[in-house]
Design a protein around this motif. Structure first.
Motif, PDB file in Angstrom:
ATOM      1  N   ASP A 292       0.829  -1.209   0.000  1.00  9.80           N
ATOM      2  CA  ASP A 292       0.000   0.000   0.000  1.00  9.80           C
ATOM      3  C   ASP A 292       0.864   1.260   0.000  1.00  9.80           C
ATOM      4  O   ASP A 292       2.057   1.210   0.293  1.00  9.80           O
ATOM      5  CB  ASP A 292      -0.914   0.018   1.230  1.00  9.80           C
ATOM      6  CG  ASP A 292      -1.809  -1.205   1.288  1.00  9.80           C
ATOM      7  OD1 ASP A 292      -2.594  -1.411   0.356  1.00  9.80           O
ATOM      8  OD2 ASP A 292      -1.702  -1.953   2.277  1.00  9.80           O
ATOM      9  N   LYS A 293       0.233   2.381  -0.301  1.00  9.58           N
ATOM     10  CA  LYS A 293       0.930   3.670  -0.282  1.00  9.58           C
ATOM     11  C   LYS A 293       0.976   4.176   1.161  1.00  9.58           C
ATOM     12  O   LYS A 293       0.244   5.076   1.551  1.00  9.58           O
ATOM     13  CB  LYS A 293       0.206   4.656  -1.204  1.00  9.58           C
ATOM     14  CG  LYS A 293       1.007   5.919  -1.497  1.00  9.58           C
ATOM     15  CD  LYS A 293       0.410   6.741  -2.631  1.00  9.58           C
ATOM     16  CE  LYS A 293      -0.954   7.275  -2.274  1.00  9.58           C
ATOM     17  NZ  LYS A 293      -1.477   8.209  -3.296  1.00  9.58           N
ATOM     18  N   GLU A 294       1.869   3.572   1.943  1.00  8.91           N
ATOM     19  CA  GLU A 294       1.996   3.916   3.359  1.00  8.91           C
ATOM     20  C   GLU A 294       3.470   4.004   3.737  1.00  8.91           C
ATOM     21  O   GLU A 294       4.301   3.258   3.201  1.00  8.91           O
ATOM     22  CB  GLU A 294       1.324   2.862   4.236  1.00  8.91           C
ATOM     23  CG  GLU A 294      -0.177   2.777   4.094  1.00  8.91           C
ATOM     24  CD  GLU A 294      -0.746   1.707   4.992  1.00  8.91           C
ATOM     25  OE1 GLU A 294      -1.495   2.054   5.924  1.00  8.91           O
ATOM     26  OE2 GLU A 294      -0.451   0.517   4.771  1.00  8.91           O
ATOM     27  N   SER A 295       3.773   4.884   4.679  1.00  8.82           N
ATOM     28  CA  SER A 295       5.148   5.032   5.147  1.00  8.82           C
ATOM     29  C   SER A 295       5.190   5.277   6.649  1.00  8.82           C
ATOM     30  O   SER A 295       4.221   5.744   7.244  1.00  8.82           O
ATOM     31  CB  SER A 295       5.849   6.183   4.420  1.00  8.82           C
ATOM     32  OG  SER A 295       6.089   5.856   3.073  1.00  8.82           O
ATOM     33  N   PHE A 296       6.357   4.961   7.218  1.00 12.98           N
ATOM     34  CA  PHE A 296       6.568   5.077   8.662  1.00 12.98           C
ATOM     35  C   PHE A 296       7.928   5.733   8.916  1.00 12.98           C
ATOM     36  O   PHE A 296       8.916   5.411   8.232  1.00 12.98           O
ATOM     37  CB  PHE A 296       6.529   3.684   9.290  1.00 12.98           C
ATOM     38  CG  PHE A 296       6.995   3.629  10.721  1.00 12.98           C
ATOM     39  CD1 PHE A 296       6.115   3.882  11.760  1.00 12.98           C
ATOM     40  CD2 PHE A 296       8.316   3.318  11.028  1.00 12.98           C
ATOM     41  CE1 PHE A 296       6.544   3.823  13.084  1.00 12.98           C
ATOM     42  CE2 PHE A 296       8.750   3.256  12.341  1.00 12.98           C
ATOM     43  CZ  PHE A 296       7.865   3.513  13.368  1.00 12.98           C
ATOM     44  N   ILE A 297       7.969   6.645   9.872  1.00 15.85           N
ATOM     45  CA  ILE A 297       9.222   7.280  10.285  1.00 15.85           C
ATOM     46  C   ILE A 297       9.375   7.116  11.790  1.00 15.85           C
ATOM     47  O   ILE A 297       8.432   7.340  12.546  1.00 15.85           O
ATOM     48  CB  ILE A 297       9.243   8.783   9.926  1.00 15.85           C
ATOM     49  CG1 ILE A 297       9.184   8.978   8.408  1.00 15.85           C
ATOM     50  CG2 ILE A 297      10.498   9.463  10.486  1.00 15.85           C
ATOM     51  CD1 ILE A 297       9.056  10.434   7.990  1.00 15.85           C
ATOM     52  N   GLY A 298      10.563   6.728  12.227  1.00 16.95           N
ATOM     53  CA  GLY A 298      10.868   6.627  13.650  1.00 16.95           C
ATOM     54  C   GLY A 298      12.020   7.566  13.991  1.00 16.95           C
ATOM     55  O   GLY A 298      13.021   7.602  13.271  1.00 16.95           O
ATOM     56  N   LEU A 299      11.866   8.324  15.073  1.00 15.70           N
ATOM     57  CA  LEU A 299      12.915   9.255  15.505  1.00 15.70           C
ATOM     58  C   LEU A 299      13.454   8.823  16.868  1.00 15.70           C
ATOM     59  O   LEU A 299      12.713   8.715  17.846  1.00 15.70           O
ATOM     60  CB  LEU A 299      12.355  10.683  15.599  1.00 15.70           C
ATOM     61  CG  LEU A 299      13.313  11.731  16.168  1.00 15.70           C
ATOM     62  CD1 LEU A 299      14.503  11.954  15.233  1.00 15.70           C
ATOM     63  CD2 LEU A 299      12.587  13.062  16.425  1.00 15.70           C
ATOM     64  N   TYR A 300      14.759   8.583  16.917  1.00 15.44           N
ATOM     65  CA  TYR A 300      15.440   8.214  18.152  1.00 15.44           C
ATOM     66  C   TYR A 300      16.390   9.357  18.541  1.00 15.44           C
ATOM     67  O   TYR A 300      17.098   9.884  17.692  1.00 15.44           O
ATOM     68  CB  TYR A 300      16.242   6.922  17.963  1.00 15.44           C
ATOM     69  CG  TYR A 300      15.421   5.749  17.491  1.00 15.44           C
ATOM     70  CD1 TYR A 300      14.925   4.809  18.386  1.00 15.44           C
ATOM     71  CD2 TYR A 300      15.143   5.581  16.127  1.00 15.44           C
ATOM     72  CE1 TYR A 300      14.174   3.726  17.943  1.00 15.44           C
ATOM     73  CE2 TYR A 300      14.394   4.504  15.685  1.00 15.44           C
ATOM     74  CZ  TYR A 300      13.910   3.581  16.586  1.00 15.44           C
ATOM     75  OH  TYR A 300      13.166   2.521  16.152  1.00 15.44           O
ATOM     76  N   LYS A 301      16.398   9.703  19.828  1.00 12.78           N
ATOM     77  CA  LYS A 301      17.221  10.829  20.271  1.00 12.78           C
ATOM     78  C   LYS A 301      18.263  10.373  21.299  1.00 12.78           C
ATOM     79  O   LYS A 301      18.088   9.360  21.979  1.00 12.78           O
ATOM     80  CB  LYS A 301      16.332  11.914  20.893  1.00 12.78           C
ATOM     81  CG  LYS A 301      15.344  12.542  19.919  1.00 12.78           C
ATOM     82  CD  LYS A 301      14.489  13.601  20.616  1.00 12.78           C
ATOM     83  CE  LYS A 301      13.501  14.238  19.666  1.00 12.78           C
ATOM     84  NZ  LYS A 301      12.635  15.245  20.337  1.00 12.78           N
TER      85      LYS A 301
END
Length: 254
Positions: free
Chosen positions: A184-193
């Protein structure tokens, strides 16, 4: 005659005993395999529930604005994700490669037809971590393996596909991981600090962003507070590997 009878009786006892042993072995095998599968399934479900909880508590607020390709490639020239690729390590089916972990050479294998395969994606110099992707029969996952401690940190994704090679901010304080759905036209972003106390990237607490508007081809850091994305809708063209409706976005990391 008596000797023959005794021989027959002993033969029957031996046969029955062997049958019992074989049955017991088969019984043990039958019990072990489902048990292993069950534990894997439970662990997977637990991980998914934990991930959903984290995602719900730590939403990443991103507001995107369009930029042109000239701006994007100008940003890209000035950015490096600090990942080094060892050209001597080749991902091949029915083979393995070795990495130095805690001063010991450790093997990572790949099965026939690339089943149950570990892929080497490079070495993240600033964090002293190898970037690895493991693919089983129905899923793939990406992790960072510390060269000095052997600790493995998994990069979260809601899809069955792996995360792409992560992008480290210029000040080395933030790490972006991302993945897109195959179906599907889906995306995920994860931010680690970086944790201010340990001065290390915190992989237990992270912020997440989800969208069903596009897929991600690449993410780069513009500076310590802004990221730029190359996005697309799907693969297409004559060969089926062309990125369709490519465009570029920019957003601030709050």
């Amino acid at each position: 005659m008596k000797k023959a009878q005794i021989y027959i009786v002993l033969l029957l006892i031996t046969t029955l005993s062997c049958k019992d042993k074989v049955s017991e072995k088969l019984k043990n095998i039958a019990l072990v395999e489902p048990k292993t599968e069950l534990i894997t399934e439970i662990n997977t479900l637990d991980n998914l529930e934990e991930q959903k909880k984290k995602e719900g508590d730590n939403k990443l607020d991103l507001t995107f604005s369009p930029i042109d390709s000239t701006q994007y490639f100008d940003y890209k020239k000035k950015y490096s994700n600090d990942v080094t690729i060892d050209s001597l390590i080749i991902n091949k089916e029915n083979s393995f490669f070795t990495l130095s972990i805690k001063n010991t050479e450790k093997k990572f294998s790949c099965g026939i037809d690339f089943n149950n395969c570990t892929y080497y994606k490079g070495y993240l110099n600033s964090l002293n971590k190898y970037v690895l992707t493991y693919c089983g029969v129905l899923y793939c996952g990406t992790s960072l393996l510390d060269k000095n401690t052997g600790i493995q940190n998994y990069l979260e994704s809601p899809f069955d596909t792996e995360c792409e090679t992560p992008s480290l901010s210029k000040d080395k304080n933030k790490l972006i991981s991302y993945s897109s759905s195959v179906f599907d036209k889906e995306s995920f972003i994860g931010l680690y600090k970086k944790n201010t106390e340990t001065q290390e990237i915190d992989f237990e607490n992270y912020e997440t962003f989800n969208t069903s508007d596009w897929r991600i081809n690449e993410i780069i850091w513009v500076d310590d507070n802004f990221i730029a994305l190359k996005i697309y809708d799907k693969y297409g063209g004559i060969t089926g590997d062309k990125l369709m409706n490519v465009r570029y976005l920019k957003s601030k990391i709050e």
